[in-house]
Scaffold this motif. Structure first.
Motif, PDB file in Angstrom:
ATOM      1  N   ASP A  48      -8.457   0.167   4.484  1.00  0.00           N
ATOM      2  CA  ASP A  48      -8.093   1.563   4.683  1.00  0.00           C
ATOM      3  C   ASP A  48      -9.024   2.533   3.956  1.00  0.00           C
ATOM      4  O   ASP A  48      -8.879   3.741   4.092  1.00  0.00           O
ATOM      5  CB  ASP A  48      -6.652   1.803   4.216  1.00  0.00           C
ATOM      6  N   ALA A  54      -1.997   4.474 -10.711  1.00  0.00           N
ATOM      7  CA  ALA A  54      -1.477   5.226  -9.563  1.00  0.00           C
ATOM      8  C   ALA A  54      -0.173   5.918  -9.957  1.00  0.00           C
ATOM      9  O   ALA A  54       0.211   6.922  -9.366  1.00  0.00           O
ATOM     10  CB  ALA A  54      -1.251   4.295  -8.379  1.00  0.00           C
ATOM     11  N   ILE A  55       0.525   5.343 -10.925  1.00  0.00           N
ATOM     12  CA  ILE A  55       1.704   5.989 -11.507  1.00  0.00           C
ATOM     13  C   ILE A  55       1.385   6.143 -12.980  1.00  0.00           C
ATOM     14  O   ILE A  55       1.204   5.142 -13.686  1.00  0.00           O
ATOM     15  CB  ILE A  55       2.968   5.122 -11.335  1.00  0.00           C
ATOM     16  N   LEU A  56       1.259   7.373 -13.427  1.00  0.00           N
ATOM     17  CA  LEU A  56       0.866   7.567 -14.820  1.00  0.00           C
ATOM     18  C   LEU A  56       1.998   7.114 -15.730  1.00  0.00           C
ATOM     19  O   LEU A  56       3.162   7.455 -15.509  1.00  0.00           O
ATOM     20  CB  LEU A  56       0.544   9.038 -15.083  1.00  0.00           C
ATOM     21  N   ARG A  77       0.455  18.532   1.150  1.00  0.00           N
ATOM     22  CA  ARG A  77      -0.972  18.344   0.911  1.00  0.00           C
ATOM     23  C   ARG A  77      -1.158  17.039   0.123  1.00  0.00           C
ATOM     24  O   ARG A  77      -0.484  16.806  -0.885  1.00  0.00           O
ATOM     25  CB  ARG A  77      -1.529  19.516   0.115  1.00  0.00           C
ATOM     26  N   TYR A 108      -2.362  25.868  -4.141  1.00  0.00           N
ATOM     27  CA  TYR A 108      -2.476  24.492  -4.640  1.00  0.00           C
ATOM     28  C   TYR A 108      -2.942  24.492  -6.100  1.00  0.00           C
ATOM     29  O   TYR A 108      -2.379  23.808  -6.958  1.00  0.00           O
ATOM     30  CB  TYR A 108      -3.443  23.733  -3.728  1.00  0.00           C
ATOM     31  N   ALA A 133       0.854  -1.199   0.000  1.00  0.00           N
ATOM     32  CA  ALA A 133       0.000   0.000   0.000  1.00  0.00           C
ATOM     33  C   ALA A 133       0.884   1.242   0.000  1.00  0.00           C
ATOM     34  O   ALA A 133       2.010   1.218   0.482  1.00  0.00           O
ATOM     35  CB  ALA A 133      -0.903  -0.011   1.227  1.00  0.00           C
ATOM     36  N   ASP A 134       0.365   2.347  -0.537  1.00  0.00           N
ATOM     37  CA  ASP A 134       1.142   3.594  -0.579  1.00  0.00           C
ATOM     38  C   ASP A 134       1.261   4.238   0.801  1.00  0.00           C
ATOM     39  O   ASP A 134       2.268   4.852   1.123  1.00  0.00           O
ATOM     40  CB  ASP A 134       0.477   4.608  -1.524  1.00  0.00           C
ATOM     41  N   VAL A 145      -7.662   9.796  -3.915  1.00  0.00           N
ATOM     42  CA  VAL A 145      -7.294  10.888  -3.004  1.00  0.00           C
ATOM     43  C   VAL A 145      -7.785  12.207  -3.596  1.00  0.00           C
ATOM     44  O   VAL A 145      -7.243  12.697  -4.585  1.00  0.00           O
ATOM     45  CB  VAL A 145      -5.761  10.928  -2.778  1.00  0.00           C
ATOM     46  N   ASP A 146      -8.820  12.754  -3.000  1.00  0.00           N
ATOM     47  CA  ASP A 146      -9.397  13.981  -3.538  1.00  0.00           C
ATOM     48  C   ASP A 146      -8.615  15.223  -3.148  1.00  0.00           C
ATOM     49  O   ASP A 146      -8.818  16.296  -3.704  1.00  0.00           O
ATOM     50  CB  ASP A 146     -10.859  14.119  -3.076  1.00  0.00           C
ATOM     51  N   ASP A 147      -7.723  15.063  -2.194  1.00  0.00           N
ATOM     52  CA  ASP A 147      -6.934  16.188  -1.702  1.00  0.00           C
ATOM     53  C   ASP A 147      -5.835  16.606  -2.679  1.00  0.00           C
ATOM     54  O   ASP A 147      -5.209  17.643  -2.506  1.00  0.00           O
ATOM     55  CB  ASP A 147      -6.264  15.762  -0.388  1.00  0.00           C
ATOM     56  N   MET A 148      -5.572  15.758  -3.654  1.00  0.00           N
ATOM     57  CA  MET A 148      -4.548  16.090  -4.654  1.00  0.00           C
ATOM     58  C   MET A 148      -5.102  15.662  -6.002  1.00  0.00           C
ATOM     59  O   MET A 148      -5.814  14.653  -6.078  1.00  0.00           O
ATOM     60  CB  MET A 148      -3.242  15.355  -4.342  1.00  0.00           C
ATOM     61  N   ALA A 149      -4.815  16.452  -7.016  1.00  0.00           N
ATOM     62  CA  ALA A 149      -5.430  16.181  -8.316  1.00  0.00           C
ATOM     63  C   ALA A 149      -4.467  16.460  -9.461  1.00  0.00           C
ATOM     64  O   ALA A 149      -3.504  17.203  -9.314  1.00  0.00           O
ATOM     65  CB  ALA A 149      -6.675  17.040  -8.475  1.00  0.00           C
ATOM     66  N   HIS A 156       2.287  13.392  -6.657  1.00  0.00           N
ATOM     67  CA  HIS A 156       2.023  12.952  -8.033  1.00  0.00           C
ATOM     68  C   HIS A 156       3.144  12.012  -8.437  1.00  0.00           C
ATOM     69  O   HIS A 156       4.304  12.254  -8.107  1.00  0.00           O
ATOM     70  CB  HIS A 156       2.074  14.151  -8.994  1.00  0.00           C
ATOM     71  N   ARG A 157       2.808  10.998  -9.182  1.00  0.00           N
ATOM     72  CA  ARG A 157       3.841  10.082  -9.685  1.00  0.00           C
ATOM     73  C   ARG A 157       3.584   9.792 -11.155  1.00  0.00           C
ATOM     74  O   ARG A 157       2.477   9.445 -11.535  1.00  0.00           O
ATOM     75  CB  ARG A 157       3.802   8.763  -8.891  1.00  0.00           C
ATOM     76  N   TRP A 158       4.636   9.943 -11.950  1.00  0.00           N
ATOM     77  CA  TRP A 158       4.505   9.602 -13.364  1.00  0.00           C
ATOM     78  C   TRP A 158       5.876   9.266 -13.940  1.00  0.00           C
ATOM     79  O   TRP A 158       6.893   9.524 -13.301  1.00  0.00           O
ATOM     80  CB  TRP A 158       3.774  10.681 -14.138  1.00  0.00           C
ATOM     81  N   VAL A 186      -4.431   5.959  -5.793  1.00  0.00           N
ATOM     82  CA  VAL A 186      -3.321   5.379  -5.031  1.00  0.00           C
ATOM     83  C   VAL A 186      -3.574   3.901  -4.793  1.00  0.00           C
ATOM     84  O   VAL A 186      -4.662   3.393  -5.080  1.00  0.00           O
ATOM     85  CB  VAL A 186      -3.132   6.090  -3.667  1.00  0.00           C
ATOM     86  N   THR A 187      -2.574   3.233  -4.239  1.00  0.00           N
ATOM     87  CA  THR A 187      -2.715   1.827  -3.875  1.00  0.00           C
ATOM     88  C   THR A 187      -2.936   1.763  -2.364  1.00  0.00           C
ATOM     89  O   THR A 187      -2.112   2.264  -1.591  1.00  0.00           O
ATOM     90  CB  THR A 187      -1.433   1.048  -4.246  1.00  0.00           C
ATOM     91  N   ARG A 188      -4.070   1.201  -1.957  1.00  0.00           N
ATOM     92  CA  ARG A 188      -4.354   1.085  -0.521  1.00  0.00           C
ATOM     93  C   ARG A 188      -4.943  -0.286  -0.243  1.00  0.00           C
ATOM     94  O   ARG A 188      -5.519  -0.911  -1.140  1.00  0.00           O
ATOM     95  CB  ARG A 188      -5.379   2.130  -0.080  1.00  0.00           C
ATOM     96  N   GLU A 189      -4.840  -0.726   0.998  1.00  0.00           N
ATOM     97  CA  GLU A 189      -5.515  -1.964   1.361  1.00  0.00           C
ATOM     98  C   GLU A 189      -6.998  -1.666   1.549  1.00  0.00           C
ATOM     99  O   GLU A 189      -7.367  -0.551   1.950  1.00  0.00           O
ATOM    100  CB  GLU A 189      -4.886  -2.559   2.621  1.00  0.00           C
ATOM    101  N   VAL A 245      -6.130  12.020  -7.642  1.00  0.00           N
ATOM    102  CA  VAL A 245      -5.028  11.064  -7.744  1.00  0.00           C
ATOM    103  C   VAL A 245      -5.488   9.696  -7.244  1.00  0.00           C
ATOM    104  O   VAL A 245      -6.179   9.591  -6.230  1.00  0.00           O
ATOM    105  CB  VAL A 245      -3.807  11.562  -6.932  1.00  0.00           C
ATOM    106  N   ILE A 273      -1.063  23.019  -9.528  1.00  0.00           N
ATOM    107  CA  ILE A 273      -1.649  22.075 -10.488  1.00  0.00           C
ATOM    108  C   ILE A 273      -1.584  22.653 -11.906  1.00  0.00           C
ATOM    109  O   ILE A 273      -1.252  21.949 -12.855  1.00  0.00           O
ATOM    110  CB  ILE A 273      -3.134  21.769 -10.145  1.00  0.00           C
TER     111      ILE A 273
END
Lengths: 455, 166
Positions: free
Chosen positions: B50, B155-157, A196, A358, A103-104, B55-59, A200-202, B44-47, B42, A362
């Motif tokens: 959880d 999760a990783i573009l 926050r 923020y 998990a992340d 994740v709406d806090d980051m876009a 981001h990951r790419w 993500v990978t979660r169990e 964004v 973006i």
């Protein structure tokens, strides 16, 4: 190979001599850029011996909070234990090596391996083995089978780093003068910066040196690569606008550019941060730091080998905002980088400012950002054109040398600049690049001596 | 749900894809209401225990009509290198489902997307895929997009940037 080893012993004929000579002339052999053999040596000599960024303290708030990260190919599990200390382990079960937690992020009291059920606590101690006593008996000493810690984990003002080298110099010594510049944004406000959301990951098909250099020493690319934002009126139209200010060369390949507005034009004080925050800056920073911070438009640079930082004033929809973005360039191969990009803002900034900053991030420097898009396109083009026979020729028969000569012998350091390091009175110089190359060379030297030019 | 309504909705989303793939961005903007909320959070990978893996806090996108218009204007400059020479894109929009009639003039619509991009001389295509949750609103007798929430499956573009609209 026997010819190779004979050649290697001949002075003047190893890659070491070639590279040394060219770097001293401000030239960088293009074959190095994406060479697979060099890449493997970089992973060993550079990524194995320096400090790599793992995350920010604000990502781990309560005991049990964890994030998973990578140090190149080593999976890392970073947790906050019951005492509130941050620990980092190889994210691999000590029993059969399974990737323990995929998990992340999340919160746990224990981490249980899905293979045979061995479980570990927040200090990495092995606390449970399925059917343990029955099958292993008392001979099994659980204390010998805890998670393997990342050899060194240290932090500086909330930024957590790890190193695979148990004998690496202390983090603060490694960062050196960089700390003084980081303090400008890390300590300016009460409570410091906070992350926050998630990074981001790419993935971009380029080489890690390209990305590190781009943030570290390349304000020269800004008016051309990002001309579309000039055309839109988001960036200034002065052709030299990103040159004003200082480029600072620091120890261990680190570098910073402190941009200011063009002479005769002005920028809002303190990167346009709300006036109600100014008293904090005045309280928290030294007179010299304050002087720089008050006038600067952008603080951008790199912490060798794989962390960059960018603290700009940036326009979106007619408003100017400041934020901090941290970048990790995780090398996945000679021409593949996974980018991690964090957005940070002052914990004590007004909520509406945080939100606007923020959005500014973006629209400018996230993966869809109007500036970011063109950077990645161009980094890919450099890697594409550096993979072929002419660029890769180690004997340099095709003049396959890249030009890092800007300002060499022409621009002298500005002795009046108050910050540490060697500061040049313009950002249109290649001193930062040459500083990166110098430390790169220092760490690679022993192996370069063993490789003949003909290899 | 009646067939005619379903036809109108699918036709709108197909027409939108056509406009984007043909770089007719100004006409695309015209399909959006002035108060559109256009977001791409964004993934993500979660169990499972959880909770949500969105994740709406980051876009990746956090847009209004104004900021989308700025992005379109950028694409019309002489120096948007990521899109000039233009990569070829194909928006494949499937699994269109009218989930809910929220009001007489508002629908919640789900669709899946696969966007393929062929850039320059690259042999391998880049791809982005996931789900979109839209709110469509009828304005002067025409359906327009009033809200779009783009949920990527990655999760990783695996794309080097998001220079296209989704």
């Amino acid at each position: 190979m026997h010819t190779g080893s004979q050649q290697a012993s001949v002075v003047g004929n190893s890659l070491y001599d070639q590279v040394k000579e060219k770097l001293e002339q401000g030239l960088f052999p293009q074959w190095i850029q994406t060479d697979p053999q060099i890449f493997d040596l970089e992973i060993k000599n550079i990524f194995g011996r320096t400090w790599q960024f793992l995350g920010h303290e604000s990502e781990l708030k309560k005991p049990g909070d964890f994030v998973t990260r990578w140090m190149v190919n080593d999976p890392v599990l970073m947790v906050k234990n019951e005492q509130g200390e941050i620990k980092a382990f190889l994210n691999s079960c000590t029993h059969r090596g399974t990737h323990l937690c995929t998990a992340d992020f999340g919160n746990r009291k224990t981490f249980t391996c899905p293979f045979h059920g061995w479980s570990f606590n927040l200090d990495g101690e092995l606390i449970g083995i399925v059917a343990g006593n029955k099958i292993y008996g008392e001979a099994m000493d659980k204390s010998e089978w805890g998670l393997r810690p990342i050899p060194r984990v240290e932090s500086y003002r909330g930024l957590i780093f790890g190193s695979l080298d148990p004998n690496v110099m202390p983090l603060e010594e490694y960062l050196g003068g960089l700390k003084w510049y980081w303090d400008i944004f890390l300590t300016r406000s009460d409570g410091g910066m906070e992350v926050r959301g998630v990074p981001h990951r790419w993935v971009v098909n380029t080489n890690w040196k390209m990305t590190l250099e781009n943030f570290g020493g390349d304000p020269y690319h800004v008016p051309t690569s990002h001309k579309s934002t000039v055309e839109l009126g988001i960036s200034p139209s002065h052709p030299l606008y990103s040159s004003f200010g200082h480029q600072v060369v620091l120890e261990h390949g680190h570098c910073v550019n402190v941009n200011v507005a063009a002479p005769g034009s002005s920028s809002p004080p303190y990167q346009g941060l709300p006036e109600e925050m100014w008293p904090m800056f005045e309280r928290n920073l030294t007179k010299e730091q304050l002087e720089i911070f008050k006038k600067c438009t952008v603080i951008v640079g790199s912490c060798f080998p794989s962390l960059s930082f960018h603290c700009p004033i940036h326009g979106s929809e007619g408003h100017l905002h400041n934020y901090l973005t941290l970048r990790v360039w995780r090398p996945l191969g000679p021409t593949k980088v996974e980018i991690w990009s964090w957005f940070l803002i002052d914990k004590s900034a007004p909520e509406e400012y945080k939100e606007a900053a923020y959005k500014g991030y973006i629209s400018s420097f996230g993966p869809s950002g109007t500036l970011e898009q063109d950077d990645t396109e161009i980094w890919v083009r450099v890697a594409d054109a550096s993979k072929a026979s002419m660029a890769r020729d180690k004997q340099l028969n095709y003049n396959n040398l890249l030009n890092y000569m800007m300002g060499m012998g022409k621009i002298e350091p500005d002795e009046t600049f108050p910050g540490p390091g060697t500061a040049y009175p313009t950002c249109y110089v290649d001193y930062a690049f040459r500083g990166i190359h110098k430390y790169w060379f220092e760490l690679m030297a022993e192996d370069l001596k063993k490789i003949p030019v003909q290899a | 749900m009646d067939a005619e309504l379903y036809y109108e909705v699918t036709n709108l989303l197909h027409y939108e894809a056509f406009l984007l793939d043909n770089r007719r961005y100004e006409e695309w903007l015209d399909l959006l209401t002035d108060d559109i909320v256009y977001r791409m959070p964004v993934r993500v990978t979660r169990e499972v225990r959880d909770g949500s893996d969105v994740v709406d806090d980051m876009a990746y996108f956090e847009e209004s009509k104004v900021s989308l218009t700025t992005r379109v204007k950028r694409l019309r400059t002489t120096s948007a290198w990521a899109e000039d020479p233009p990569p070829r894109t194909r928006h494949l929009i499937t699994n269109i489902m009218i989930e809910e009639r929220m009001k007489d003039d508002e629908l919640k619509v789900r669709s899946n997307f696969l966007v393929l991009r062929s850039r320059s001389h690259d042999i391998e295509s880049e791809q982005l895929y996931g789900e979109r949750i839209d709110v469509l609103r009828q304005v002067d007798g025409r359906w327009k997009i009033a809200e779009r929430r783009i949920i990527p499956d990655q999760a990783i573009l695996s794309a080097k940037n998001i220079s296209m609209f989704l």
